[in-house]
Design a protein around this motif. Sequence first.
Motif, short mmCIF file in Angstrom:
data_model
loop_
_atom_site.label_atom_id
_atom_site.label_comp_id
_atom_site.label_asym_id
_atom_site.label_seq_id
_atom_site.Cartn_x
_atom_site.Cartn_y
_atom_site.Cartn_z
N UNK A 143 0.87 -1.18 0.00
CA UNK A 143 0.00 0.00 0.00
C UNK A 143 0.90 1.23 0.00
N UNK A 144 0.41 2.38 -0.47
CA UNK A 144 1.25 3.58 -0.53
C UNK A 144 1.79 3.96 0.85
N UNK A 145 3.11 4.17 0.94
CA UNK A 145 3.74 4.56 2.20
C UNK A 145 5.03 5.31 1.93
N UNK A 146 5.04 6.15 0.92
CA UNK A 146 6.23 6.93 0.62
C UNK A 146 7.38 6.04 0.24
N UNK A 147 8.49 6.19 0.95
CA UNK A 147 9.70 5.43 0.65
C UNK A 147 9.76 4.11 1.41
N UNK B 34 -4.31 16.67 7.35
CA UNK B 34 -4.03 16.89 5.93
C UNK B 34 -3.10 15.80 5.37
N UNK B 35 -3.23 15.56 4.05
CA UNK B 35 -2.41 14.57 3.36
C UNK B 35 -1.11 15.22 2.89
N UNK B 36 0.00 14.56 3.17
CA UNK B 36 1.30 15.02 2.67
C UNK B 36 2.37 14.04 3.08
N UNK B 37 3.38 13.89 2.25
CA UNK B 37 4.62 13.27 2.64
C UNK B 37 5.58 14.39 3.00
N UNK C 118 -0.08 13.30 -0.60
CA UNK C 118 0.98 12.47 -0.05
C UNK C 118 0.46 11.16 0.52
N UNK C 119 1.37 10.31 0.93
CA UNK C 119 1.02 8.98 1.39
C UNK C 119 0.60 8.93 2.86
N UNK D 271 3.83 23.06 11.58
CA UNK D 271 3.23 22.97 12.91
C UNK D 271 4.31 22.78 13.99
N UNK D 272 3.92 23.00 15.23
CA UNK D 272 4.83 22.81 16.35
C UNK D 272 5.20 21.33 16.50
N UNK D 273 4.22 20.47 16.24
CA UNK D 273 4.41 19.02 16.29
C UNK D 273 3.36 18.40 15.38
N UNK D 274 3.57 17.12 15.02
CA UNK D 274 2.61 16.46 14.14
C UNK D 274 2.65 14.95 14.36
N UNK D 275 1.47 14.34 14.31
CA UNK D 275 1.36 12.89 14.34
C UNK D 275 1.12 12.42 12.91
N UNK D 276 1.89 11.46 12.44
CA UNK D 276 1.67 10.91 11.11
C UNK D 276 0.85 9.62 11.20
N UNK D 277 -0.09 9.48 10.26
CA UNK D 277 -0.94 8.30 10.16
C UNK D 277 -0.63 7.61 8.84
N UNK D 278 -0.36 6.32 8.90
CA UNK D 278 0.05 5.57 7.71
C UNK D 278 -1.03 4.58 7.30
N UNK D 279 -1.23 4.44 6.00
CA UNK D 279 -2.25 3.54 5.47
C UNK D 279 -1.99 2.10 5.90
N UNK D 280 -3.08 1.41 6.26
CA UNK D 280 -3.01 0.01 6.66
C UNK D 280 -3.55 -0.92 5.57
#
Length: 461
Positions: A89-93, A182-185, A193-194, A265-274
């Motif tokens: 599944x899409x996950x960048x690199x 928001x979506x972005x790599x 983004x992924x 942003x000051x901080x960010x949580x990334x969510x990855x496709x499962x």
Amino acid sequence: MKKALIHIVGGGLAGCEAAWQCLRAGHEVRLYEMRPKKMTPAHSTGDLAELVCSNSLKSMLADSAPGLLKSEMQALDSLILKAGAHAAVPAGQALAVERTVFSQYILEALESFPGFTRVDAEVTELPAIGENEAWIIASGPLTSQPLVDQIQGLCQGSRRLHFYDAIAPILETDSIDESIVFRASRYDDSGDGDYWNVPLNKEEYEAFVDAVIAAEKMPLHDFEDVAYFESCLPIEVMIERGRDTLRFGPMKPVGLTDPRTGHRPWAAVQLRMENKEGTMVSMVGFQTKMKWPEQKRVFSMLPGLKDVEFFRFGSVHRNSYLKSPDVLNADLSFKTAPRIFLAGQITGVEGYTESAAIGLLAGRAASAKVQNESFLMPPAGTIIGALYRYITEGGLGDFQPMNANLGLLPGLPKQRGMGKPQRKALQCARSREVFAAYQAQISGSSKTYQHGEEWNAQAGL
């Protein structure tokens, strides 16, 4: 060639990879898996090669240790990487997979061999080994106690080690507020983004840290002797090291721009496709030992996750591994029982691909031994060979779980004017040359293996 019978204990990634290698060598395989009749604290199904933590098999970049390891394993006909390419599944690199598709591919591949048998039973003792048989123990870090006792009897008194591992939550994508998330790599502002990114300002970050600190945690057995693996720390442990640890770790905002503000942003949580449909996402690096109701409360504080639904909450479980350099021969068999081999995470490697890599080597070594032959192990100049050397020879310090990393490779002399990126690229290039020579040696030809980019293109990644 006379067919041999190879018994494999454990249907995880290492056991399945070992089974594939033995079947490809022409042997019969009995694969013993106690799930679903008897479950572990971390598994939820009886599927082969169930991924219980992240769905990511890490980076595919050619000039990285995980990327090198994937290229080497692909060249050695790895089932796990075939399944990974199929279920990607899409996950960048990174190579991330849809879990059920991944497991189903592996099951079908093994069942395509008439000599394969799955035995749904717990192995509680190791019987006498027949003349044309071998055993591979790939029971993983959650090995049941009866089998642990059997393994301990093979270890000549060597102390069994352990550490604690943690699992990140999985969320329902439709329950995320996309007006905030928001979506972005990283370093990509295209909006497609992924990853999904949860942006926090300073006040939101501080409130979140306070909530994690105050949340009720799950009690652990043998708590006084907890030793977490550094690459999979619960967020609570990271916070104990400093309030900004998360902001420089799994919540680092570098390379991201919040479209609402136009700023980082000051901080960010990334969510990855499962999964490929994108209906499930996991919280990257958000292993936790908070109780489930507390996870719901605390994570719902994050911007855009107010009404989030959980497919799986995070958890913490104990992983066990052996002091392998003390108990294993050079072919991954026990010094006290040379027809019983050890494979996977229980050997002291950490990570999905790393566990499968040792399963691959154990499968080939066992296949050779039952034919009164020997398998030439890869040299230390390769990543898979460096991992193998680590678990059979150890390092300078205490033996601890190890990921694939460039630090395991032979070093390069420092050269004036050469920066770290250039040294890293040169080190990877040299490792590729060493593996190409090794592959030619074991195949009896001048065939070279595919580099990471070539394999990615072939797999459509």
